[in-house]
Scaffold this motif. Structure first.
Motif, PDB file in Angstrom:
ATOM      1  N   SER B  13       0.708  -1.129  -0.036  1.00 21.13           N
ATOM      2  CA  SER B  13       0.195   0.025   0.089  1.00 21.13           C
ATOM      3  C   SER B  13       1.013   1.269  -0.085  1.00 21.13           C
ATOM      4  O   SER B  13       0.568   2.468  -0.460  1.00 21.13           O
ATOM      5  CB  SER B  13      -0.849   0.109   1.166  1.00 21.13           C
ATOM      6  OG  SER B  13      -0.017  -0.222   2.421  1.00 21.13           O
ATOM      7  N   SER B  14       1.959   1.275   0.613  1.00 16.11           N
ATOM      8  CA  SER B  14       2.844   2.370   0.375  1.00 16.11           C
ATOM      9  C   SER B  14       3.333   2.860  -0.912  1.00 16.11           C
ATOM     10  O   SER B  14       3.801   3.890  -1.013  1.00 16.11           O
ATOM     11  CB  SER B  14       4.155   2.260   1.449  1.00 16.11           C
ATOM     12  OG  SER B  14       4.999   1.292   1.065  1.00 16.11           O
ATOM     13  N   LEU B  15       3.238   1.763  -1.879  1.00 16.18           N
ATOM     14  CA  LEU B  15       3.644   2.084  -3.232  1.00 16.18           C
ATOM     15  C   LEU B  15       2.459   2.594  -4.084  1.00 16.18           C
ATOM     16  O   LEU B  15       2.499   2.918  -5.229  1.00 16.18           O
ATOM     17  CB  LEU B  15       4.176   0.968  -3.768  1.00 16.18           C
ATOM     18  CG  LEU B  15       5.679   0.531  -3.241  1.00 16.18           C
ATOM     19  CD1 LEU B  15       6.186  -0.926  -3.957  1.00 16.18           C
ATOM     20  CD2 LEU B  15       6.635   1.491  -3.880  1.00 16.18           C
ATOM     21  N   ASP B  16       1.134   2.658  -3.269  1.00 17.84           N
ATOM     22  CA  ASP B  16      -0.243   2.856  -4.126  1.00 17.84           C
ATOM     23  C   ASP B  16      -0.007   4.413  -4.617  1.00 17.84           C
ATOM     24  O   ASP B  16       0.126   5.268  -3.767  1.00 17.84           O
ATOM     25  CB  ASP B  16      -1.134   2.547  -3.275  1.00 17.84           C
ATOM     26  CG  ASP B  16      -2.585   2.597  -3.859  1.00 17.84           C
ATOM     27  OD1 ASP B  16      -2.435   3.310  -5.129  1.00 17.84           O
ATOM     28  OD2 ASP B  16      -3.557   2.507  -3.338  1.00 17.84           O
ATOM     29  N   PRO B  17       0.119   4.455  -5.914  1.00 17.03           N
ATOM     30  CA  PRO B  17       0.165   5.879  -6.457  1.00 17.03           C
ATOM     31  C   PRO B  17      -1.268   6.664  -6.160  1.00 17.03           C
ATOM     32  O   PRO B  17      -1.175   7.939  -6.316  1.00 17.03           O
ATOM     33  CB  PRO B  17       0.501   5.557  -7.868  1.00 17.03           C
ATOM     34  CG  PRO B  17      -0.359   4.484  -8.220  1.00 17.03           C
ATOM     35  CD  PRO B  17      -0.203   3.632  -7.174  1.00 17.03           C
ATOM     36  N   THR B  18      -2.183   6.046  -5.982  1.00 18.15           N
ATOM     37  CA  THR B  18      -3.538   6.778  -5.500  1.00 18.15           C
ATOM     38  C   THR B  18      -3.415   7.473  -4.229  1.00 18.15           C
ATOM     39  O   THR B  18      -4.370   8.300  -3.790  1.00 18.15           O
ATOM     40  CB  THR B  18      -4.536   6.043  -5.872  1.00 18.15           C
ATOM     41  OG1 THR B  18      -4.702   4.656  -4.890  1.00 18.15           O
ATOM     42  CG2 THR B  18      -4.785   5.433  -7.364  1.00 18.15           C
ATOM     43  N   ARG B  19      -2.615   7.128  -3.370  1.00 14.22           N
ATOM     44  CA  ARG B  19      -2.603   7.310  -2.069  1.00 14.22           C
ATOM     45  C   ARG B  19      -1.492   8.631  -1.779  1.00 14.22           C
ATOM     46  O   ARG B  19      -1.477   9.319  -0.671  1.00 14.22           O
ATOM     47  CB  ARG B  19      -1.983   6.348  -0.957  1.00 14.22           C
ATOM     48  CG  ARG B  19      -3.028   5.127  -0.849  1.00 14.22           C
ATOM     49  CD  ARG B  19      -2.573   4.349   0.145  1.00 14.22           C
ATOM     50  NE  ARG B  19      -3.500   3.053   0.387  1.00 14.22           N
ATOM     51  CZ  ARG B  19      -3.701   2.431   1.632  1.00 14.22           C
ATOM     52  NH1 ARG B  19      -2.985   2.539   2.394  1.00 14.22           N
ATOM     53  NH2 ARG B  19      -4.573   1.520   1.730  1.00 14.22           N
ATOM     54  N   ASP B  20      -0.956   8.773  -3.110  1.00 15.74           N
ATOM     55  CA  ASP B  20       0.362   9.617  -2.793  1.00 15.74           C
ATOM     56  C   ASP B  20      -0.782  11.205  -3.010  1.00 15.74           C
ATOM     57  O   ASP B  20      -1.586  11.426  -3.946  1.00 15.74           O
ATOM     58  CB  ASP B  20       0.839   9.688  -4.300  1.00 15.74           C
ATOM     59  CG  ASP B  20       2.249  10.462  -4.240  1.00 15.74           C
ATOM     60  OD1 ASP B  20       1.981  11.756  -3.653  1.00 15.74           O
ATOM     61  OD2 ASP B  20       3.132  10.428  -4.971  1.00 15.74           O
ATOM     62  N   PRO B  21      -0.406  12.104  -2.196  1.00 17.64           N
ATOM     63  CA  PRO B  21      -1.136  13.683  -2.255  1.00 17.64           C
ATOM     64  C   PRO B  21      -0.812  14.099  -3.641  1.00 17.64           C
ATOM     65  O   PRO B  21      -1.597  14.869  -4.291  1.00 17.64           O
ATOM     66  CB  PRO B  21      -0.211  14.304  -1.316  1.00 17.64           C
ATOM     67  CG  PRO B  21       0.258  13.586  -0.364  1.00 17.64           C
ATOM     68  CD  PRO B  21       0.595  12.152  -1.147  1.00 17.64           C
ATOM     69  N   ALA B  22       0.020  13.824  -4.640  1.00 21.13           N
ATOM     70  CA  ALA B  22       0.280  14.312  -5.869  1.00 21.13           C
ATOM     71  C   ALA B  22      -0.523  13.620  -6.881  1.00 21.13           C
ATOM     72  O   ALA B  22      -0.372  14.146  -7.901  1.00 21.13           O
ATOM     73  CB  ALA B  22       1.772  14.192  -6.234  1.00 21.13           C
ATOM     74  N   PHE B  23      -1.004  12.903  -6.658  1.00 20.78           N
ATOM     75  CA  PHE B  23      -2.298  11.744  -7.655  1.00 20.78           C
ATOM     76  C   PHE B  23      -3.208  12.919  -8.113  1.00 20.78           C
ATOM     77  O   PHE B  23      -3.197  12.720  -9.411  1.00 20.78           O
ATOM     78  CB  PHE B  23      -2.760  10.899  -6.833  1.00 20.78           C
ATOM     79  CG  PHE B  23      -3.943   9.829  -7.807  1.00 20.78           C
ATOM     80  CD1 PHE B  23      -3.214   9.280  -8.741  1.00 20.78           C
ATOM     81  CD2 PHE B  23      -5.214  10.081  -7.373  1.00 20.78           C
ATOM     82  CE1 PHE B  23      -4.179   8.459  -9.618  1.00 20.78           C
ATOM     83  CE2 PHE B  23      -6.041   9.227  -8.315  1.00 20.78           C
ATOM     84  CZ  PHE B  23      -5.488   8.594  -9.396  1.00 20.78           C
ATOM     85  N   GLU B  24      -3.768  13.544  -7.463  1.00 18.49           N
ATOM     86  CA  GLU B  24      -4.846  14.548  -8.298  1.00 18.49           C
ATOM     87  C   GLU B  24      -4.101  15.378  -9.373  1.00 18.49           C
ATOM     88  O   GLU B  24      -4.658  15.560 -10.274  1.00 18.49           O
ATOM     89  CB  GLU B  24      -5.384  15.425  -6.991  1.00 18.49           C
ATOM     90  CG  GLU B  24      -6.362  14.670  -6.234  1.00 18.49           C
ATOM     91  CD  GLU B  24      -7.572  14.019  -6.875  1.00 18.49           C
ATOM     92  OE1 GLU B  24      -8.128  14.674  -7.814  1.00 18.49           O
ATOM     93  OE2 GLU B  24      -7.763  13.000  -6.634  1.00 18.49           O
ATOM     94  N   ASP B  25      -3.060  16.076  -8.977  1.00 20.92           N
ATOM     95  CA  ASP B  25      -2.201  16.664 -10.012  1.00 20.92           C
ATOM     96  C   ASP B  25      -1.885  15.948 -11.101  1.00 20.92           C
ATOM     97  O   ASP B  25      -1.653  16.467 -12.319  1.00 20.92           O
ATOM     98  CB  ASP B  25      -0.905  17.260  -9.115  1.00 20.92           C
ATOM     99  CG  ASP B  25      -1.049  18.228  -8.214  1.00 20.92           C
ATOM    100  OD1 ASP B  25      -2.157  18.740  -8.012  1.00 20.92           O
ATOM    101  OD2 ASP B  25      -0.194  18.736  -7.315  1.00 20.92           O
ATOM    102  N   ARG B  26      -1.338  14.686 -11.018  1.00 24.12           N
ATOM    103  CA  ARG B  26      -0.890  13.709 -11.915  1.00 24.12           C
ATOM    104  C   ARG B  26      -2.272  13.635 -12.655  1.00 24.12           C
ATOM    105  O   ARG B  26      -2.010  13.657 -13.912  1.00 24.12           O
ATOM    106  CB  ARG B  26      -0.712  12.592 -11.523  1.00 24.12           C
ATOM    107  CG  ARG B  26       0.914  12.860 -10.717  1.00 24.12           C
ATOM    108  CD  ARG B  26       1.663  11.134 -10.737  1.00 24.12           C
ATOM    109  NE  ARG B  26       2.913  11.922  -9.876  1.00 24.12           N
ATOM    110  CZ  ARG B  26       3.052  11.541  -8.596  1.00 24.12           C
ATOM    111  NH1 ARG B  26       2.179  10.745  -7.889  1.00 24.12           N
ATOM    112  NH2 ARG B  26       4.141  11.788  -8.025  1.00 24.12           N
TER     113      ARG B  26
END
Lengths: 195, 120
Positions: B13-26
């Motif tokens: 889960s720590s690799l999950d890109p959708t949990r990254d705060p930058a996901f929305e920007d991406r």
């Protein structure tokens, strides 16, 4: 706005529906399509590039490519597989051409976005350990374990996307988990992680 | 073998890109930059569009060319030969068959030998 309301009103739209709407110029449909498939695309990209930064670049390029060629996706119900092949090709091209960013430091945005610095550091450390541990696997093993354990794909779907049998997919998963546990230690299963 | 497979999935889960705060920007960057359906169709796709018309045209041509053949086959066979000649029965054997007497071994051998000689 109207498009968004329609999509909300129709419940969970299928990929086929989203593609049709995206081709008619509905940005909301494309947005939903990207959100729905980003994790799987990222899993494939990470499996082949080996680094998060490169995986993000590969995903970005692959989604733009897929959007440009969206009309060519004939079997829209299998969009995930079609997109997966675009991501895989893009990631492999990046590796072949040596245009990887590789060991780039964590983006400042990721380090400062949370309220708890200690927790942030812990998560960042775990992420780095996982990324490093994934490096001992083959690209195929990485793809299988990421798609299965991170995005919840079935062996049937994994087998279809990497072009193998379900049995081989299970074998890849078994080998990948065993190697990861050897490198990371025993407390790596989901139950332990959330304790 | 499945009994020995480790049942617990690895916590990724720590690799999950959708949990990254930058996901929305991406996601926003992709949607903003995307030019949906702007790519010209590939050559293969362009050619594949002509597959059905090409098959239909080939079927029409095959049908039109089959009509004269069907007409030809309905006409009676050309006259001027006996059934034995048309079937390629050796003349010596035909002569033996037409005669009233029973053929001897020599007669048959000659008939066949003559035919074999003609064949060479």
């Amino acid at each position: 706005m109207a498009a968004c309301l329609v999509l909300v009103a129709t419940g969970t739209p299928s990929d086929t529906d989203l593609i049709s709407r995206a081709l008619r110029g509905h940005a909301t449909a494309l947005d939903l399509l990207v959100r729905r498939h980003y994790r799987a695309a990222y899993s494939i990209a990470l499996a082949h590039t080996g680094s998060r930064a490169d995986a993000e670049d590969a995903c970005h390029d692959a989604f733009l490519r897929a959007a440009e060629r969206l009309a060519e996706c004939r079997d829209r119900g299998r969009f995930a597989f079609w997109l997966g092949s675009i991501v895989r090709n893009r990631a492999r091209n990046m590796v072949t051409r040596g245009i990887l960013r590789r060991a780039e430091t964590l983006e400042p945005q990721m380090a400062t976005a949370r309220d708890n610095p200690a927790k942030d550091a812990e998560v960042a450390e775990l992420r780095d350990r996982l990324e490093s541990a994934l490096g001992v696997l083959s690209p195929t093993q990485r793809e299988v374990v990421l798609l299965h354990d991170m995005d919840g794909w079935t062996h049937s779907d994994i087998a279809a996307t990497i072009g193998t049998s379900e049995g081989m997919s299970r074998q890849h998963l078994f080998n990948a988990r065993r190697r990861l546990r050897e490198v990371l230690g025993p407390n790596t299963s989901k139950e332990h992680a959330h304790e | 073998m499945n009994e020995n497979l480790p049942a617990d999935p690895i916590d990724l889960s720590s690799l999950d890109p959708t949990r990254d705060p930058a996901f929305e920007d991406r996601v926003s960057a992709i949607v903003r930059s995307a030019r949906v359906g702007s790519s010209p169709p590939a050559v293969v796709d362009y050619l594949s569009r002509w597959t059905r018309p090409a098959i239909a045209a080939a079927a029409a041509i095959a049908l039109l060319s089959a009509i004269p053949l069907l007409r030809e086959s309905r006409q009676p066979p050309p006259r001027g030969g006996t059934t034995a000649e048309i079937l390629g029965v050796p003349p010596g054997l035909v002569a033996i068959a037409r005669s009233d007497r029973a053929p001897g071994v020599t007669d048959l051998a000659e008939a066949l030998d003559v035919e074999a000689t003609h064949g060479r």
